[in-house]
Design a protein around this motif. Structure first.
Motif, PDB file in Angstrom:
ATOM      1  N   THR A   1       0.832  -1.203   0.000  1.00  0.00           N
ATOM      2  CA  THR A   1       0.000   0.000   0.000  1.00  0.00           C
ATOM      3  C   THR A   1       0.867   1.254   0.000  1.00  0.00           C
ATOM      4  O   THR A   1       0.593   2.210  -0.724  1.00  0.00           O
ATOM      5  CB  THR A   1      -0.935   0.002   1.221  1.00  0.00           C
TER       6      THR A   1
ATOM      7  N   ILE B   1     -10.327  10.463   4.590  1.00  0.00           N
ATOM      8  CA  ILE B   1     -10.038   9.355   5.505  1.00  0.00           C
ATOM      9  C   ILE B   1     -11.005   9.380   6.674  1.00  0.00           C
ATOM     10  O   ILE B   1     -11.313  10.434   7.222  1.00  0.00           O
ATOM     11  CB  ILE B   1      -8.594   9.445   6.045  1.00  0.00           C
TER      12      ILE B   1
ATOM     13  N   THR C   1     -11.356   7.739  10.510  1.00  0.00           N
ATOM     14  CA  THR C   1     -10.501   7.098  11.506  1.00  0.00           C
ATOM     15  C   THR C   1     -11.330   6.391  12.575  1.00  0.00           C
ATOM     16  O   THR C   1     -12.495   6.735  12.790  1.00  0.00           O
ATOM     17  CB  THR C   1      -9.587   8.128  12.208  1.00  0.00           C
TER      18      THR C   1
ATOM     19  N   PRO D   1      -4.884   4.698   5.402  1.00  0.00           N
ATOM     20  CA  PRO D   1      -5.417   3.341   5.321  1.00  0.00           C
ATOM     21  C   PRO D   1      -4.395   2.419   4.677  1.00  0.00           C
ATOM     22  O   PRO D   1      -3.688   2.842   3.749  1.00  0.00           O
ATOM     23  CB  PRO D   1      -6.651   3.512   4.427  1.00  0.00           C
ATOM     24  N   PRO D   2      -4.269   1.176   5.179  1.00  0.00           N
ATOM     25  CA  PRO D   2      -5.083   0.550   6.227  1.00  0.00           C
ATOM     26  C   PRO D   2      -4.399   0.526   7.596  1.00  0.00           C
ATOM     27  O   PRO D   2      -4.444  -0.492   8.309  1.00  0.00           O
ATOM     28  CB  PRO D   2      -5.234  -0.876   5.691  1.00  0.00           C
TER      29      PRO D   2
ATOM     30  N   ARG E   1      -3.600   0.595  11.408  1.00  0.00           N
ATOM     31  CA  ARG E   1      -4.415   0.359  12.597  1.00  0.00           C
ATOM     32  C   ARG E   1      -4.033   1.364  13.673  1.00  0.00           C
ATOM     33  O   ARG E   1      -2.868   1.540  14.004  1.00  0.00           O
ATOM     34  CB  ARG E   1      -4.200  -1.069  13.124  1.00  0.00           C
TER      35      ARG E   1
ATOM     36  N   CYS F   1      -8.899   0.142  12.008  1.00  0.00           N
ATOM     37  CA  CYS F   1      -8.036   0.724  10.992  1.00  0.00           C
ATOM     38  C   CYS F   1      -8.624   2.012  10.425  1.00  0.00           C
ATOM     39  O   CYS F   1      -9.837   2.193  10.399  1.00  0.00           O
ATOM     40  CB  CYS F   1      -7.845  -0.258   9.835  1.00  0.00           C
ATOM     41  N   THR F   2      -7.742   2.883   9.962  1.00  0.00           N
ATOM     42  CA  THR F   2      -8.207   4.008   9.166  1.00  0.00           C
ATOM     43  C   THR F   2      -8.736   3.465   7.844  1.00  0.00           C
ATOM     44  O   THR F   2      -8.239   2.469   7.321  1.00  0.00           O
ATOM     45  CB  THR F   2      -7.067   5.000   8.902  1.00  0.00           C
ATOM     46  N   GLN F   3      -9.762   4.130   7.304  1.00  0.00           N
ATOM     47  CA  GLN F   3     -10.391   3.682   6.071  1.00  0.00           C
ATOM     48  C   GLN F   3     -10.634   4.876   5.156  1.00  0.00           C
ATOM     49  O   GLN F   3     -10.678   6.016   5.604  1.00  0.00           O
ATOM     50  CB  GLN F   3     -11.735   3.002   6.368  1.00  0.00           C
ATOM     51  N   TRP F   4     -10.832   4.587   3.880  1.00  0.00           N
ATOM     52  CA  TRP F   4     -11.169   5.647   2.929  1.00  0.00           C
ATOM     53  C   TRP F   4     -12.676   5.859   2.921  1.00  0.00           C
ATOM     54  O   TRP F   4     -13.429   4.960   2.570  1.00  0.00           O
ATOM     55  CB  TRP F   4     -10.698   5.287   1.528  1.00  0.00           C
TER      56      TRP F   4
ATOM     57  N   ARG G   1     -12.306   7.306  -1.613  1.00  0.00           N
ATOM     58  CA  ARG G   1     -11.063   6.688  -2.076  1.00  0.00           C
ATOM     59  C   ARG G   1     -10.301   7.572  -3.065  1.00  0.00           C
ATOM     60  O   ARG G   1     -10.910   8.290  -3.853  1.00  0.00           O
ATOM     61  CB  ARG G   1     -11.361   5.346  -2.755  1.00  0.00           C
TER      62      ARG G   1
END
Length: 221
Positions: free
Chosen positions: A19, A128, A130, A175-176, A178, A184-187, A190
């Protein structure tokens, strides 16, 4: 019964590295390997920095001179892989204030703002979400200096949005990664080819202000 929180299952080091490489090669973002979560001798989760008072367990720089250690935006996959050598569990951090700034707001306001931005067809950058219930909007660099003036023009005091501006000398966990034991952080939005050109902070600040109002109205009902 043991109430000690378990460390969440660690992400694959290969996934984190791949990533990080993609952020450099595809997005031309600077990246930095950060800390990670591990188990203490007593069996409790802790940041690899070993500080009991770590403000960002598993998702912070590993040294005070981190800003000089980040990859260049023009870096390549080989450079990233060298940085992750011997630290495969490292979180993926993105320095701010260089390729982008990041205004960060409570997720309640952030989700309302996303809906409004979609209706208004405002150009949006990556976003993002969180596990600490915050949302980070990617905008052009220099945003942090503009925010107080722009909020004033909207008739809002500086702290009205509970906004944290992340610019030069700061970072976000990408992301990703933790963060602590929360996930985890996520989009929420995106990175895509359409996000190649980031908006100015002024384009997203008004929707964020409206999103904050909507969240507050909903909370008092």
């Amino acid at each position: 019964m043991d109430d000690t929180p378990a460390v969440p299952r660690q992400l694959s080091g290969a996934r984190l590295l791949d990533t990080a490489v993609s952020y450099v090669q595809e997005r031309h973002w600077e990246v930095l390997p950060g800390t990670w979560l591990e188990m203490s001798a007593g069996g409790a989760p802790r940041c690899s920095c070993a500080s009991a008072a770590c403000p960002a367990p598993g998702a912070r720089p590993t040294s005070a001179d981190w800003a000089t250690r980040a990859t260049r935006a023009s870096g390549n996959g080989s450079e990233v892989r060298r940085m992750w050598t011997g630290r495969s569990r490292s979180s993926v951090l993105l320095p701010t204030g260089r390729t982008f700034d990041v205004p960060e707001v409570p997720e309640s306001a952030g989700f309302h703002a996303l809906a409004r931005i979609e209706r208004l067809e405002v150009r949006l950058g990556p976003v993002i979400s969180t596990p600490t219930h915050r949302m980070a909007f990617f905008v052009l660099p220099g945003a942090c200096a503009k925010v107080p003036r722009l909020l004033g023009a909207l008739g809002r005091p500086p702290d009205a949005l509970h906004l944290t501006g992340r610019g030069e000398g700061d970072w976000v966990a990408a992301p990703p990664t933790r963060m602590g034991t929360g996930g985890c952080t996520q989009w929420a939005g995106r990175p895509t080819a359409a996000h190649r050109w980031l908006p100015d902070v002024g384009e997203v600040l008004s929707p964020l202000a409206c999103g904050r109002e909507a969240a507050e109205t909903r909370a008092v009902r």
